[in-house]
Design a protein around this motif. Structure first.
Motif, PDB file in Angstrom:
ATOM      1  N   LEU A   1       0.822  -1.210   0.000  1.00  0.00           N
ATOM      2  CA  LEU A   1       0.000   0.000   0.000  1.00  0.00           C
ATOM      3  C   LEU A   1       0.851   1.254   0.000  1.00  0.00           C
ATOM      4  O   LEU A   1       1.875   1.324   0.692  1.00  0.00           O
ATOM      5  CB  LEU A   1      -0.926   0.028   1.220  1.00  0.00           C
ATOM      6  CG  LEU A   1      -2.138  -0.909   1.197  1.00  0.00           C
ATOM      7  CD1 LEU A   1      -2.956  -0.744   2.463  1.00  0.00           C
ATOM      8  CD2 LEU A   1      -2.992  -0.653  -0.026  1.00  0.00           C
TER       9      LEU A   1
ATOM     10  N   TYR B   1      -5.504   5.246  -0.140  1.00  0.00           N
ATOM     11  CA  TYR B   1      -4.548   4.163  -0.336  1.00  0.00           C
ATOM     12  C   TYR B   1      -4.511   3.744  -1.805  1.00  0.00           C
ATOM     13  O   TYR B   1      -5.546   3.664  -2.472  1.00  0.00           O
ATOM     14  CB  TYR B   1      -4.918   2.952   0.519  1.00  0.00           C
ATOM     15  CG  TYR B   1      -4.836   3.215   1.998  1.00  0.00           C
ATOM     16  CD1 TYR B   1      -3.606   3.227   2.661  1.00  0.00           C
ATOM     17  CD2 TYR B   1      -5.986   3.472   2.747  1.00  0.00           C
ATOM     18  CE1 TYR B   1      -3.523   3.466   4.019  1.00  0.00           C
ATOM     19  CE2 TYR B   1      -5.917   3.720   4.109  1.00  0.00           C
ATOM     20  CZ  TYR B   1      -4.688   3.720   4.741  1.00  0.00           C
ATOM     21  OH  TYR B   1      -4.606   3.967   6.083  1.00  0.00           O
TER      22      TYR B   1
ATOM     23  N   ALA C   1      -2.905   0.766  -4.566  1.00  0.00           N
ATOM     24  CA  ALA C   1      -2.301  -0.560  -4.715  1.00  0.00           C
ATOM     25  C   ALA C   1      -2.173  -0.866  -6.202  1.00  0.00           C
ATOM     26  O   ALA C   1      -3.076  -0.561  -6.996  1.00  0.00           O
ATOM     27  CB  ALA C   1      -3.153  -1.627  -4.032  1.00  0.00           C
TER      28      ALA C   1
END
Length: 324
Positions: free
Chosen positions: A96, A107, A109
């Motif tokens: 992350l 966040y 990813a």
């Protein structure tokens, strides 16, 4: 000059990937694009080493623990040699990246790219049914290391209902209809909470378009953002829901039959689990309306009378046809 609070930020894609490329061993970005503003923001990038997908979770949509559950699950499934779009680790080993957005911390990813296209027909339904049976079988062996919400009655019914009802204040008859249906569905879910039903890790959004099929018969699962521990009947019901919802005249019964028969051939379910599937189709419809109304602050309040007419017509007809 006014300074209203931002609720959602769209990042400049080229600046975003120029910064992200420093954190990952993915080569040099060549072309990037902002793909969609959905439950989260999705970006795609081509680099000199391959293709990748970046998801930026919306502020306050998922907790850090929720996201880590999803990513750890995907890493586990990858280790089981299952075809999933899996998280790519940063150079420092983390998954992350925190982004400082005007609305607060978000966040990000990075995921491997899913090749192929979305397609729902008899052949892909059969292939998908077998693949989901395999997916559930692997998920039975997964031991969560992070906390995440359950796909139980609270998440699937109670919370969406609380989001939906304020939008129906000018439609008192529909408030009564929705509350009556929700009450009956709640009783079904309460009776299925005794531990006798198939309960485990679920994808949560198996509507048939979160998988890409390739011409050689392969596939790749992606978008586990709605995953969690819950009823497997619910997980399967989402495929049926997508086939029937809004498609009263075009429902392909053979696609559902092919899907569930292929699943059952690999991973049998009890009759009581199968009997819950129509219940969960109705639950999914309420969940969806609650999702749309609950996210209206970001997506826009386009949930007008025409929207509710259509969504509630299907819900009412479904529960009546299935005597729920």
């Amino acid at each position: 000059m006014l300074s209203p609070t931002a609720v959602h930020t769209v990042f400049h894609k080229d600046e975003l990937f120029a910064a992200m490329a420093l954190l990952y061993d993915i080569g040099t970005p060549l072309k990037s694009r902002f793909v969609s503003n959905g439950l989260n923001d999705t970006y795609a990038v081509d680099t000199d080493t391959g293709k990748y997908v970046l998801r930026i979770y919306k502020h306050n949509w998922r907790t850090e623990s929720d996201i880590l559950f999803e990513l750890d699950l995907l890493d586990f499934l990858k280790g089981c040699d299952l075809p999933v779009s899996h998280p790519i680790a940063r150079r420092d080993g983390g998954w992350l990246t925190e982004l400082d957005a005007p609305e607060g911390v978000r966040y990000a990813a990075l995921f491997s790219y899913a090749y192929g296209t979305g397609k729902v027909d008899l052949e892909t339904s059969r292939t998908y049914g077998r693949a989901i049976a395999e997916l559930h079988g692997a998920m039975d062996r997964y031991e969560p290391r992070h906390k995440r919400f359950e796909l139980g009655a609270k998440h699937l019914l109670d919370e969406p209902l609380a989001q939906l009802l304020p939008f129906l204040q000018h439609r008192p008859d529909d408030i009564k209809l929705v509350e009556d249906i929700a009450g009956r569905l709640s009783k079904h879910l309460a009776s299925a909470a005794d531990g006798a039903y198939d309960w485990g890790v679920c994808h949560g959004d198996l509507h048939g378009w979160n998988v890409f099929h390739t011409e050689d018969g392969g596939l790749t699962h992606f978008d586990f953002d709605c995953c969690g521990i819950g009823w497997r009947s619910y997980d399967l019901s989402v495929y049926l829901w997508d086939l029937v919802h809004g498609k009263e005249d075009g429902f392909k019964h053979e696609c559902w039959d092919a899907f569930i028969e292929a699943y059952m051939a690999e991973r049998p379910l009890s009759q009581q689990d199968l009997a819950l599937i129509p219940v969960f189709v109705a639950v999914r419809q309420l969940w969806l309306i609650g999702l749309h109304t609950g996210r209206s602050g970001i997506w826009g309040a386009w949930q007008d009378d025409g929207y509710f007419d259509g969504k509630l017509k299907f819900l009412s007809a479904w529960v009546q046809a299935h005597e729920l």
